[in-house]
Design an enzyme around this catalytic site. Sequence first.
Site, short mmCIF file in Angstrom:
data_model
loop_
_atom_site.label_atom_id
_atom_site.label_comp_id
_atom_site.label_asym_id
_atom_site.label_seq_id
_atom_site.Cartn_x
_atom_site.Cartn_y
_atom_site.Cartn_z
N SER A 99 0.85 -1.21 0.00
CA SER A 99 0.00 0.00 0.00
C SER A 99 0.87 1.24 0.00
O SER A 99 2.05 1.19 0.34
CB SER A 99 -0.88 0.02 1.25
OG SER A 99 -0.15 0.57 2.35
N ASP A 100 0.26 2.35 -0.34
CA ASP A 100 0.98 3.61 -0.19
C ASP A 100 0.90 4.00 1.30
O ASP A 100 0.20 3.36 2.10
CB ASP A 100 0.38 4.69 -1.10
CG ASP A 100 1.37 5.81 -1.37
OD1 ASP A 100 1.23 6.51 -2.38
OD2 ASP A 100 2.31 5.97 -0.55
N TYR A 101 1.59 5.06 1.63
CA TYR A 101 1.80 5.47 3.02
C TYR A 101 0.46 5.74 3.72
O TYR A 101 -0.21 6.71 3.41
CB TYR A 101 2.63 6.76 2.98
CG TYR A 101 3.29 7.15 4.27
CD1 TYR A 101 2.57 7.60 5.35
CD2 TYR A 101 4.67 7.10 4.40
CE1 TYR A 101 3.18 7.98 6.53
CE2 TYR A 101 5.31 7.50 5.57
CZ TYR A 101 4.55 7.94 6.63
OH TYR A 101 5.16 8.33 7.79
N ASN A 102 0.06 4.84 4.64
CA ASN A 102 -1.16 5.00 5.42
C ASN A 102 -2.43 4.89 4.57
O ASN A 102 -3.53 5.21 4.99
CB ASN A 102 -1.16 6.35 6.16
CG ASN A 102 -2.21 6.39 7.26
OD1 ASN A 102 -2.43 5.39 7.94
ND2 ASN A 102 -2.87 7.53 7.40
#
Length: 721
Positions: free
Chosen positions: A260-263
Site C-alpha cells: 500500500s501507499d503510506y497510510n
Amino acid sequence: MGRIEALLSRMTLTEKLGQLTMSAADQAVTGPVVAPVIAQGLARDVRGGAVGSVLNLYGSERVRAMQRLAVEESRLGIPLFFGLDVIHGYRTLFPVPLAEVGAFDPELWEQTAREAAREAAREGVDMFFAPMLDVARDPRWGRTVEGPGEDPTVGRALAGAKVRGFQGTDLAAPDAVAAVAKHFCAYGPVQAGREYASVDISERTVLEVHMPSFAAAVEAGVAAVMPAFTDLAGIPMTAHRPLLCGWLRERLGFQGVIVSDYNAIGELMAHGVAADRIEAATLALQAGVDIDMVADAYRHGLPVALERGLVNETQVDAAVRRVLALKERLGLFDDPYRRCQGPGPEAADALARRRSLARRAAASSLVLLTHHGAVLPLRPGLRRLALIGPLADAGAEMRGSWVAAATEHGQISVLEGLRQALGADVIAHTPGVTLSGADTSGIESAVQSCETADVILLCLGEAGTMSGEAASRAGLDLPGCQRELALAVLERAAALDKPVVAILFSGRPLVVPWLFEAADAVIAAWFPGSEAGHGIADVLTGRASPGGRTPISWPRSVGQIPIFYAQRPGGRPFAPNNRYTSQYLDVPNDPQFQFGHGLSYGRCELGNLRVTPQRCHLHDTLEVSVEVRNTGPRAARETIFLFAHDRLASVARPVLELKAWEQIDLQAGGQSRVTLRLPARELSFPGADLQMLFEPGEVELLVGLQADRACMRSVVVNLTC
Ligand code: GLC
C-alpha cells in the site's frame, strides 16, 4: 516442504500480520503520519516479529543494526527488507524523471537506474519505491515531475528500462533492488490538478492511457506494485478488487507483492468506504494488498476481521507467502546483510562513474525551447557573463524533489559549473531576488551587471519542493518576484542590445509566454540533479548538444489544462474562421510547445519517407524509414518520432498517437536514413467493448520531430485481417 511453507507452518497470527506490516523509521518523512512516534516503537516491534519491513531507514550500519534485531532477537529470525524512495538516484542524483524522460533514451534510463541500485544497495536498501509510472497531463499536479510525462508509449518504455535497471537479472544479487511500479493507477488525472483529489475518468482512458506502463512493468518482472492513494470513480485504488485482483493478478498474471501507499489503508476511512480499521483492513486484504505501509490497520484490524469471518486465514497466508517469496528472491534468507556492505574498495571509481553519467544525463535532458539568432552555444573567449537569478547559485535546489540520501552539499550549481567552464573572472553573479520572496531591492544591482556583460544568463524557476508529492500549484508562473527581475533585466539588455539566455528550473512546464517572447534563448532544465552545473555548462559552451525534447505539452495558459497532443477530434474540430468549431475566444488551442519539442544546435530536415509492407496483417512488422539531414552548422542529436492516426474506426481515435521513436547523431551537413520498426499489433485499440481490436482499414503513419502535424511526413498503410 520448502522454506516458506515450513516457516508459515510455525508462524503465529501476530508473526504473520507482522510480515504484512511495513513501519517507518524517521530518516526521511514521506507522509502525514508522525513517523518519529512509530520509529520509537520500531525496535520493540521488530524483536517481537510484529514488523516485516521498514521504510525510510538507510545506511549500512543502521540497517545492519535493525536487521540484527530481526534475525537474532525475534523468535523466527525472519529478515526484514528495507525500502526507500529512490526516484532519480540515491546519493548521486540524476535528473528528475520528467527531465530524464525528455532525453528519450531508454539506455540512459536503464543505466541511471542501474547506478542508483548499485549505490543504494551497498547502504542497506533492498527496495525502491520506484519507478513512478503515472502518466500526467495536468502540470498543476506536483507529481508530474516524478513520472513519464503525458504519453503512455513513453511510460511503457520507461517502465521496462527502470525495472531492468533496478532489478538487474538476478534479484538476489547484492547490487539488485526490488522495484515497485507506482502508483497503480490513474493518479495523474486528479481533479483540477489538486493533489490527492478524486479521479473520475472513463474506463477507456484508464485502459488506453494509464495502464500500459504498469503492464510493461509487470512484463519486465517488477517485484511489487503500489496502488495509488486516489479513488477511481469512487473506488479507492487500495480497495480496488477488480483492478488489483482482476486485472493485475489474474489478467496480467502478476505474482509479486502489492504494497500500500503510506497510510493508504487507514485512509479508506477518510475515503468514506470503511467505518474503522477493521473494515479498512478487510477491504484492502480482499483487494489483494499484501503489505500495509504505516497504517497499522493489518496488525490491529485483521485479528478482529478474522474473528468476525470478514476475511480468512487462507487470504492472510497467501499474502504472507508473497512477502516471504520476495524476501527469498532478494536473497535475504541466505544473507540478511547482503546489501549492508557499505562503500567498497572501488567506491572512488564508482562515484566518478556515477557523476560522469549524471553529467551526461543532465546535458541530455536539457530542452532548448527557443533560440532566436545564434546566441548559443556561447562563443569562445567570452569576456563577461552576467549570471542573474535565485537559481544560479542554488546547488541544493538542483536536486528537485525526492532527494533520497543526497544532502544539500556536493550538488554542482550553475555558478560552479560556469566558473569551471569559463573561468571565475568571467562570471558576474547577482541573485537579484530570492526564489519566492517579495523583496525587489536587489533588482537594480542585477540590472547594473548587464552593463559590462557580453551575455546575460537568467536562472529562474521553482524550488525543488514546489513539485513532487503534496505540491500542486494552481498558477504556473514564476514564484516570488522573479518576473519583475526578469522583465527589468530584459528591458535593460534590449536597450544595450545584449543577448539574454534564460534557464528555467521546474518540476513542470511554467507558463511564461512573455519570457519566450523576449529572451534570445530559453532552456528548460527541470531539475538536472547532482551534476546540474556541469551539464548546463557543457550545453551552453557547445561541448554537448541540447538533446532533450519536452515529454509533456507545454501550456500557453493554465486555462488550456488538461492539454495533450493525443486528443480525440470531436465532431467540430477546430477550423480557422469558423466560430462553431472547438476553440477559445481568448487563447489559441495549441500549446506553447508541442510534446516532443526541443531544438538542437543543428537543423534537422526529414524526407523521402518509405514504409513496408503497405498492406499488413496483425503479425507483421512495419518498417518506416525516413531520410534525416542536418543542414545546420553544428553536430546534433535528433529524435525522430513515429505517430499513427486511425482516421476511420469503430471508436473515435486520437488525432495522433506516439508509436515509436529513434535517435540519431549527425555531424553538420551529415545525413542518414533512420528506420523505425512497428509491430502491426501496436495499431490495435480497445474496441467499443474495451476488448483489443485490430481493425481493418487505412491508418496514417506520420514521422516528425514533435507532435505537430504541420511539420510531419506521412504515409498510409492498409491493415487487413
Ligand atoms: C508517499 C508516496 C509514495 C511513496 C511512499 C513512501 O506518500 O505517495 O510515492 O513511495 O509514500 O514514502
